[in-house]
Design a protein around this motif. Structure first.
Motif, PDB file in Angstrom:
ATOM      1  N   LEU A 132      53.478  16.888  58.077  1.00  0.00           N
ATOM      2  CA  LEU A 132      52.963  16.267  56.861  1.00  0.00           C
ATOM      3  C   LEU A 132      52.908  17.309  55.748  1.00  0.00           C
ATOM      4  O   LEU A 132      52.298  18.372  55.916  1.00  0.00           O
ATOM      5  N   LEU A 133      53.528  17.003  54.620  1.00  0.00           N
ATOM      6  CA  LEU A 133      53.378  17.806  53.414  1.00  0.00           C
ATOM      7  C   LEU A 133      52.327  17.111  52.557  1.00  0.00           C
ATOM      8  O   LEU A 133      52.531  16.000  52.060  1.00  0.00           O
ATOM      9  N   PHE A 134      51.201  17.782  52.384  1.00  0.00           N
ATOM     10  CA  PHE A 134      50.083  17.260  51.616  1.00  0.00           C
ATOM     11  C   PHE A 134      50.019  18.074  50.327  1.00  0.00           C
ATOM     12  O   PHE A 134      49.850  19.299  50.369  1.00  0.00           O
ATOM     13  N   GLN A 135      50.183  17.404  49.197  1.00  0.00           N
ATOM     14  CA  GLN A 135      50.306  18.131  47.942  1.00  0.00           C
ATOM     15  C   GLN A 135      49.606  17.383  46.818  1.00  0.00           C
ATOM     16  O   GLN A 135      49.287  16.197  46.930  1.00  0.00           O
ATOM     17  N   GLY A 136      49.376  18.101  45.719  1.00  0.00           N
ATOM     18  CA  GLY A 136      48.753  17.466  44.574  1.00  0.00           C
ATOM     19  C   GLY A 136      48.282  18.494  43.577  1.00  0.00           C
ATOM     20  O   GLY A 136      48.663  19.672  43.622  1.00  0.00           O
ATOM     21  N   ARG A 137      47.433  18.055  42.662  1.00  0.00           N
ATOM     22  CA  ARG A 137      46.920  18.916  41.604  1.00  0.00           C
ATOM     23  C   ARG A 137      45.410  18.732  41.498  1.00  0.00           C
ATOM     24  O   ARG A 137      44.894  17.625  41.721  1.00  0.00           O
ATOM     25  N   VAL A 138      44.717  19.807  41.146  1.00  0.00           N
ATOM     26  CA  VAL A 138      43.275  19.761  40.912  1.00  0.00           C
ATOM     27  C   VAL A 138      43.040  19.897  39.412  1.00  0.00           C
ATOM     28  O   VAL A 138      43.508  20.866  38.781  1.00  0.00           O
ATOM     29  N   THR A 139      42.344  18.918  38.817  1.00  0.00           N
ATOM     30  CA  THR A 139      42.068  18.923  37.379  1.00  0.00           C
ATOM     31  C   THR A 139      40.593  18.633  37.126  1.00  0.00           C
ATOM     32  O   THR A 139      39.850  18.241  38.030  1.00  0.00           O
ATOM     33  N   ASP A 140      40.200  18.793  35.845  1.00  0.00           N
ATOM     34  CA  ASP A 140      38.873  18.329  35.451  1.00  0.00           C
ATOM     35  C   ASP A 140      38.975  16.853  35.055  1.00  0.00           C
ATOM     36  O   ASP A 140      40.061  16.258  35.108  1.00  0.00           O
ATOM     37  N   VAL A 141      37.865  16.262  34.619  1.00  0.00           N
ATOM     38  CA  VAL A 141      37.868  14.825  34.331  1.00  0.00           C
ATOM     39  C   VAL A 141      38.717  14.485  33.100  1.00  0.00           C
ATOM     40  O   VAL A 141      39.102  13.325  32.916  1.00  0.00           O
ATOM     41  N   ALA A 142      39.019  15.496  32.283  1.00  0.00           N
ATOM     42  CA  ALA A 142      39.878  15.264  31.117  1.00  0.00           C
ATOM     43  C   ALA A 142      41.353  15.441  31.450  1.00  0.00           C
ATOM     44  O   ALA A 142      42.208  15.282  30.574  1.00  0.00           O
ATOM     45  N   GLY A 143      41.656  15.791  32.691  1.00  0.00           N
ATOM     46  CA  GLY A 143      43.039  15.976  33.101  1.00  0.00           C
ATOM     47  C   GLY A 143      43.553  17.383  32.952  1.00  0.00           C
ATOM     48  O   GLY A 143      44.742  17.641  33.192  1.00  0.00           O
ATOM     49  N   LYS A 144      42.690  18.328  32.603  1.00  0.00           N
ATOM     50  CA  LYS A 144      43.112  19.723  32.443  1.00  0.00           C
ATOM     51  C   LYS A 144      43.208  20.387  33.812  1.00  0.00           C
ATOM     52  O   LYS A 144      42.258  20.357  34.593  1.00  0.00           O
ATOM     53  N   PRO A 145      44.348  21.007  34.127  1.00  0.00           N
ATOM     54  CA  PRO A 145      44.498  21.668  35.434  1.00  0.00           C
ATOM     55  C   PRO A 145      43.477  22.778  35.618  1.00  0.00           C
ATOM     56  O   PRO A 145      43.078  23.436  34.645  1.00  0.00           O
ATOM     57  N   LEU A 146      43.074  22.989  36.860  1.00  0.00           N
ATOM     58  CA  LEU A 146      42.115  24.033  37.202  1.00  0.00           C
ATOM     59  C   LEU A 146      42.831  25.097  38.031  1.00  0.00           C
ATOM     60  O   LEU A 146      42.960  24.973  39.251  1.00  0.00           O
ATOM     61  N   PRO A 147      43.336  26.152  37.384  1.00  0.00           N
ATOM     62  CA  PRO A 147      44.077  27.202  38.102  1.00  0.00           C
ATOM     63  C   PRO A 147      43.214  27.854  39.177  1.00  0.00           C
ATOM     64  O   PRO A 147      42.020  28.098  38.972  1.00  0.00           O
ATOM     65  N   GLY A 148      43.825  28.144  40.310  1.00  0.00           N
ATOM     66  CA  GLY A 148      43.123  28.843  41.381  1.00  0.00           C
ATOM     67  C   GLY A 148      42.033  28.030  42.059  1.00  0.00           C
ATOM     68  O   GLY A 148      41.183  28.608  42.748  1.00  0.00           O
ATOM     69  N   ALA A 149      42.036  26.717  41.893  1.00  0.00           N
ATOM     70  CA  ALA A 149      41.051  25.876  42.583  1.00  0.00           C
ATOM     71  C   ALA A 149      41.159  26.082  44.094  1.00  0.00           C
ATOM     72  O   ALA A 149      42.227  26.420  44.622  1.00  0.00           O
ATOM     73  N   THR A 150      40.052  25.890  44.772  1.00  0.00           N
ATOM     74  CA  THR A 150      39.994  26.106  46.212  1.00  0.00           C
ATOM     75  C   THR A 150      40.063  24.767  46.946  1.00  0.00           C
ATOM     76  O   THR A 150      39.295  23.853  46.642  1.00  0.00           O
ATOM     77  N   VAL A 151      40.975  24.683  47.903  1.00  0.00           N
ATOM     78  CA  VAL A 151      41.137  23.480  48.717  1.00  0.00           C
ATOM     79  C   VAL A 151      40.855  23.853  50.171  1.00  0.00           C
ATOM     80  O   VAL A 151      41.709  24.416  50.856  1.00  0.00           O
ATOM     81  N   GLU A 152      39.654  23.590  50.618  1.00  0.00           N
ATOM     82  CA  GLU A 152      39.331  23.788  52.038  1.00  0.00           C
ATOM     83  C   GLU A 152      39.778  22.541  52.795  1.00  0.00           C
ATOM     84  O   GLU A 152      39.432  21.421  52.410  1.00  0.00           O
ATOM     85  N   ILE A 153      40.514  22.734  53.864  1.00  0.00           N
ATOM     86  CA  ILE A 153      41.032  21.609  54.621  1.00  0.00           C
ATOM     87  C   ILE A 153      40.875  21.870  56.112  1.00  0.00           C
ATOM     88  O   ILE A 153      41.078  22.989  56.588  1.00  0.00           O
ATOM     89  N   TRP A 154      40.474  20.840  56.832  1.00  0.00           N
ATOM     90  CA  TRP A 154      40.408  20.914  58.288  1.00  0.00           C
ATOM     91  C   TRP A 154      40.590  19.507  58.832  1.00  0.00           C
ATOM     92  O   TRP A 154      40.264  18.521  58.175  1.00  0.00           O
ATOM     93  N   HIS A 155      41.164  19.410  60.016  1.00  0.00           N
ATOM     94  CA  HIS A 155      41.358  18.088  60.617  1.00  0.00           C
ATOM     95  C   HIS A 155      41.650  18.200  62.101  1.00  0.00           C
ATOM     96  O   HIS A 155      41.931  19.290  62.625  1.00  0.00           O
ATOM     97  N   ALA A 156      41.593  17.069  62.772  1.00  0.00           N
ATOM     98  CA  ALA A 156      41.875  17.014  64.202  1.00  0.00           C
ATOM     99  C   ALA A 156      43.373  17.160  64.448  1.00  0.00           C
ATOM    100  O   ALA A 156      44.199  16.955  63.553  1.00  0.00           O
ATOM    101  N   ASP A 157      43.709  17.487  65.694  1.00  0.00           N
ATOM    102  CA  ASP A 157      45.119  17.588  66.055  1.00  0.00           C
ATOM    103  C   ASP A 157      45.653  16.224  66.486  1.00  0.00           C
ATOM    104  O   ASP A 157      44.996  15.188  66.311  1.00  0.00           O
TER     105      ASP A 157
END
Length: 281
Positions: A132-157
């Motif tokens: 699975l390729l999981f991708q996207g963008r992190v922005t503020d509510v006005a749509g402005k990108p947030l550089p260096g945002a942190t995406v913590e991810i965990w899931h079952a196998d």
């Protein structure tokens, strides 16, 4: 050697309890008046149910024995996260304008390895499942990108087990903290998780059997998304077509959190795009 399929509710419950004690703050700074109000309402609701439903001493003693067993099994984190947390999460996030939240659940571990996007989650050689390729963008509510945002991810196998909560799995299997690029974009390669039953060989399983419920959670990705000056959001993302999206035992699914992956162009698994929107702090 013990393998993940030999995981027990007692062992998983003990791990969840230990992790809670290690990683959570217990002191809420709640006033005596607030404790009085909340405790009185909860106890009052229990007593009202007893009176209205004419609970017998046999039923009362069965409840008492079950409550004792929940503690001995270490399953209070599991019980509360499955049947109660979704209401707490609803209250916590009711005023957000950005991405919808969902429950954290009992299997979060902080300080997962940090990886720069694009990233591949730590996994075993020959990790089973659909890429699975999981991708996207992190922005503020006005749509402005947030550089260096942190995406913590965990899931079952692919068998429905989490690293650090089932034997035989590498410590950080399918867990990472991914740093988005300068455009706020993230790309994460992983394996699509499987639906799973919450542990049923302990106290929670006894409740499920006694009530005639099912124990299934739909397949999901766990996420914590954060950026300086913005509120962290804890969420879960689910998969369209999963048979338990409509009857999740944890009551945590929201329509806005359902993914619809499509085949990757190279035929190697699926991909999906999901953009996160963070509220200002």
């Amino acid at each position: 050697m013990t393998t993940e399929t030999q995981a027990t509710a007692a062992a998983s419950g003990a791990n969840a309890t230990d992790r809670f004690r290690e990683n959570k703050k217990f002191a809420a700074g709640t006033s005596q008046e607030r404790v009085d109000l909340l405790a009185s309402r909860v106890i009052g609701a229990i007593n009202q149910t007893i009176l209205e439903e004419k609970v017998t001493y046999d039923e009362y003693n069965a409840l008492k024995a079950w409550l004792i067993q929940v503690g001995e099994d270490g399953e209070w984190p599991l019980f509360l996260d499955v049947w109660v947390e979704h209401s707490v999460e609803q209250v916590a996030n009711e005023n957000r304008g950005g991405t919808k939240g969902s429950i954290e659940g009992p299997y979060y571990i902080p300080d997962a390895p940090k990886l720069e996007s694009p990233a591949t989650l730590p996994m075993r050689d020959g990790e089973q499942g659909t890429p699975l390729l999981f991708q996207g963008r992190v922005t503020d509510v006005a749509g402005k990108p947030l550089p260096g945002a942190t995406v913590e991810i965990w899931h079952a196998d692919d068998l429905g087990f989490y690293s650090q909560f089932a034997p035989g799995l590498p410590e950080w299997n399918l867990r990472a903290t991914v740093i988005a690029d300068q455009n706020g974009d993230y790309r994460i390669h992983t394996m699509q998780p499987a639906p799973y039953q919450i542990p049923t060989d302990g106290s929670c399983g006894k409740l499920i059997a006694a009530a005639g419920w099912h124990a299934w959670r739909p397949a999901h990705l766990h996420l914590k998304i954060s950026a300086p000056g913005h509120q962290l959001i804890t969420s879960q993302l689910y998969f369209k077509g999963d048979e338990h999206v409509g009857d999740d035992i944890a009551s945590a699914v929201k329509p806005e959190l359902i993914l619809d992956p499509t085949p990757q162009a190279d035929g190697n698994g699926c991909e999906v795009t999901y953009n996160f929107v963070l509220d200002a702090a």
